[in-house]
Scaffold this motif. Structure first.
Motif, PDB file in Angstrom:
ATOM      1  N   ALA A 265       1.098  -1.350  -0.051  1.00 27.24           N
ATOM      2  CA  ALA A 265      -0.319   0.434  -0.166  1.00 27.24           C
ATOM      3  C   ALA A 265       1.003   1.127   0.151  1.00 27.24           C
ATOM      4  CB  ALA A 265      -0.795  -0.185   1.184  1.00 27.24           C
ATOM      5  N   GLY A 266       1.029   2.393  -0.815  1.00 31.25           N
ATOM      6  CA  GLY A 266       1.195   3.482  -0.698  1.00 31.25           C
ATOM      7  C   GLY A 266       2.481   2.930  -1.562  1.00 31.25           C
ATOM      8  N   VAL A 267       2.564   2.264  -2.534  1.00 31.23           N
ATOM      9  CA  VAL A 267       3.938   2.532  -4.094  1.00 31.23           C
ATOM     10  C   VAL A 267       3.044   1.903  -4.948  1.00 31.23           C
ATOM     11  CG1 VAL A 267       6.040   1.245  -3.260  1.00 31.23           C
ATOM     12  CG2 VAL A 267       5.097   1.471  -1.458  1.00 31.23           C
ATOM     13  N   LYS A 268       3.723   2.551  -5.655  1.00 29.16           N
ATOM     14  CA  LYS A 268       3.130   1.429  -7.567  1.00 29.16           C
ATOM     15  C   LYS A 268       4.763   1.890  -8.198  1.00 29.16           C
ATOM     16  CE  LYS A 268       1.690   6.152  -9.357  1.00 29.16           C
ATOM     17  NZ  LYS A 268       0.363   6.679  -9.974  1.00 29.16           N
ATOM     18  N   THR A 269       4.119   0.789  -9.193  1.00 32.09           N
ATOM     19  CA  THR A 269       5.435   0.997  -9.936  1.00 32.09           C
ATOM     20  C   THR A 269       5.173   1.690 -11.357  1.00 32.09           C
ATOM     21  OG1 THR A 269       5.152  -1.187 -11.083  1.00 32.09           O
ATOM     22  CG2 THR A 269       6.239  -0.680  -9.138  1.00 32.09           C
ATOM     23  N   VAL A 270       5.450   2.182 -11.866  1.00 32.84           N
ATOM     24  CA  VAL A 270       5.634   2.842 -13.719  1.00 32.84           C
ATOM     25  C   VAL A 270       7.084   2.174 -14.827  1.00 32.84           C
ATOM     26  CG1 VAL A 270       5.603   4.729 -15.148  1.00 32.84           C
ATOM     27  CG2 VAL A 270       4.803   5.346 -12.448  1.00 32.84           C
ATOM     28  N   PRO A 271       6.019   1.112 -15.576  1.00 32.51           N
ATOM     29  CA  PRO A 271       4.879   1.056 -15.950  1.00 32.51           C
ATOM     30  C   PRO A 271       4.239  -0.242 -14.461  1.00 32.51           C
ATOM     31  CG  PRO A 271       6.330  -0.664 -17.459  1.00 32.51           C
ATOM     32  CD  PRO A 271       7.083   1.095 -16.615  1.00 32.51           C
ATOM     33  N   GLU A 272       3.281  -0.266 -14.497  1.00 31.21           N
ATOM     34  CA  GLU A 272       2.556  -1.690 -13.618  1.00 31.21           C
ATOM     35  C   GLU A 272       3.755  -2.974 -13.557  1.00 31.21           C
ATOM     36  OE1 GLU A 272      -1.489  -3.607 -11.644  1.00 31.21           O
ATOM     37  OE2 GLU A 272      -0.835  -1.585 -12.827  1.00 31.21           O
ATOM     38  N   VAL A 273       3.533  -3.214 -15.110  1.00 28.08           N
ATOM     39  CA  VAL A 273       4.240  -4.357 -15.537  1.00 28.08           C
ATOM     40  C   VAL A 273       5.668  -3.877 -16.281  1.00 28.08           C
ATOM     41  CG1 VAL A 273       4.029  -6.445 -17.244  1.00 28.08           C
ATOM     42  CG2 VAL A 273       1.657  -5.691 -15.368  1.00 28.08           C
ATOM     43  N   PRO A 274       6.438  -3.579 -15.640  1.00 24.41           N
ATOM     44  CA  PRO A 274       7.804  -3.720 -16.882  1.00 24.41           C
ATOM     45  C   PRO A 274       8.087  -4.373 -17.755  1.00 24.41           C
ATOM     46  CG  PRO A 274       8.552  -4.218 -14.417  1.00 24.41           C
ATOM     47  CD  PRO A 274       6.980  -4.582 -14.736  1.00 24.41           C
ATOM     48  N   VAL A 275       8.030  -3.745 -18.145  1.00 23.31           N
ATOM     49  CA  VAL A 275       8.548  -3.569 -20.414  1.00 23.31           C
ATOM     50  C   VAL A 275       9.492  -3.868 -20.788  1.00 23.31           C
ATOM     51  CG1 VAL A 275       6.266  -2.664 -21.462  1.00 23.31           C
ATOM     52  CG2 VAL A 275       8.684  -1.525 -21.468  1.00 23.31           C
TER      53      VAL A 275
END
Length: 359
Positions: A277-287
């Protein structure tokens, strides 16, 4: 507080990012089995440099290639050549291109080339952005992946559409392939298949490959011969470049076959961050093997927590955070050999502590 985080990161035994310490061992390991009587290259000539250039040209699917001490030099020269050929000093690229934000306006000051910033800083450059250009340009630079927005990539279908459009319009298409090797697993294409869409290509050997430095610029024979002249003008023909070339070749052979494992590890790591919670990645699924991690907290809030987690687990998460919009913060991860060394139980503990830090 930044010095505290950096110091904490440097003391950790393990790292989430990279291929290991960038110390003298990188060069020593590359030279351990090299014949001490091997003759060095001299001012761009000799078997060491010529053989490596031929090897890279074949891998990239281009007629010829030339080795440069830096990608900055190689790319400025590539865009100058296309500008001269079309007698048009305007080039176009993404607002967060390396040439625009990391090179102290070198392209403008040294070459008097006028960049046109295409698209928006928060998203990928698209075919529609290119079609909506209001003035003619000699070349367009595409970066694969787009580092500053998390290593995002266009679809291969859109790449083909961009390539076909540029060819029809007489616009040279140049590839900033600093991380080209790392995107082949996502596209399920060879480097040659990707590079076939571009008129000129730059690749790096110190990012995912992990050599000490160096780059290659590739294209048709006439283009590369012009690039060699500009390389001399820029002072890039050092009397010998063999420390860079030998390490580039050594680590290329050591790591080129690992790009898919880095990619898979990056996706698993991103899943763990996104589960907090409070963390996200960009992009959500790495490419690719790289992505950005964003925290729903400011630097002042999250830095002491990360430093404490690093001290407790011995795992380096980051030594440098950047401010994001709306009082948020974040950092970049590029997965390499290092993450494989972290025991699973320690990784579990790290993410438990990270989750707790937002409660």
């Amino acid at each position: 507080m930044t010095n505290t985080l950096k110091s904490s990161y440097q003391k950790t035994k393990y790292k989430l990012s990279g291929n290991g310490p960038r110390n003298i061992s990188v060069l020593k390991d590359a030279f351990q089995n090299v014949d001490e009587n091997l003759e060095s290259d001299i001012y761009g000539n000799g078997a060491i440099i010529e053989n490596f250039q031929t090897k890279m040209a074949k891998i990239l699917g281009k007629e010829e290639a030339v080795f440069f001490p830096s990608g900055t030099m190689a790319q400025q020269i590539a865009l100058r050549i296309w500008a001269d050929r079309q007698e048009n000093q305007r080039v176009a690229y993404h607002p967060l291109s390396h040439l625009e934000i990391h090179e102290q306006d070198g392209l403008k000051e040294l070459q008097q080339i006028k960049p046109i910033l295409l698209g928006e800083a928060t998203r990928l450059l698209t075919i529609e952005d290119i079609k909506n250009l209001q003035e003619p340009v000699s070349s367009i630079l595409l970066e694969l992946p787009q580092r500053e927005i998390g290593g995002q990539l266009p679809s291969f279908e859109e790449l083909k559409e961009i390539s076909e459009y540029c060819k029809a319009q007489g616009i040279a298409l140049h590839l900033d392939g600093a991380r080209l090797w790392e995107v082949t697993p996502f596209y399920q294409k060879t480097t040659e298949e990707i590079c076939a869409l571009f008129d000129s290509v730059y690749v790096s050997f110190y990012k995912g490959i992990g050599a000490i430095a160096g780059a290659v610029l590739a294209g048709d024979a006439d283009f590369v011969q012009e690039a060699k002249i500009w390389k001399r003008r820029y002072g890039g023909d050092l009397i010998s470049l063999y420390p860079y070339i030998l390490s580039a070749d050594y680590y290329f052979e050591q790591r080129i076959g690992k790009m898919n494992s880095y990619y898979q590890a990056a996706k698993k790591l991103a899943e763990r961050f996104n589960a907090c919670a409070g963390v996200k990645t960009v992009p959500e699924v790495p490419v690719s093997n790289m992505f950005h991690v964003h925290f729903e907290q400011s630097i002042n809030e999250i830095e002491p927590k990360l430093a404490e987690i690093q001290d407790e687990t011995g795992v380096g998460i980051s030594g440098n955070l950047q401010e994001k919009l709306e009082n948020k913060s974040g950092f970049e991860i590029s997965v390499g050999d290092s993450v494989e060394e972290i025991p699973e139980d320690i990784l579990v503990k790290l993410f438990e502590l990270l989750e707790d830090s937002f409660r």
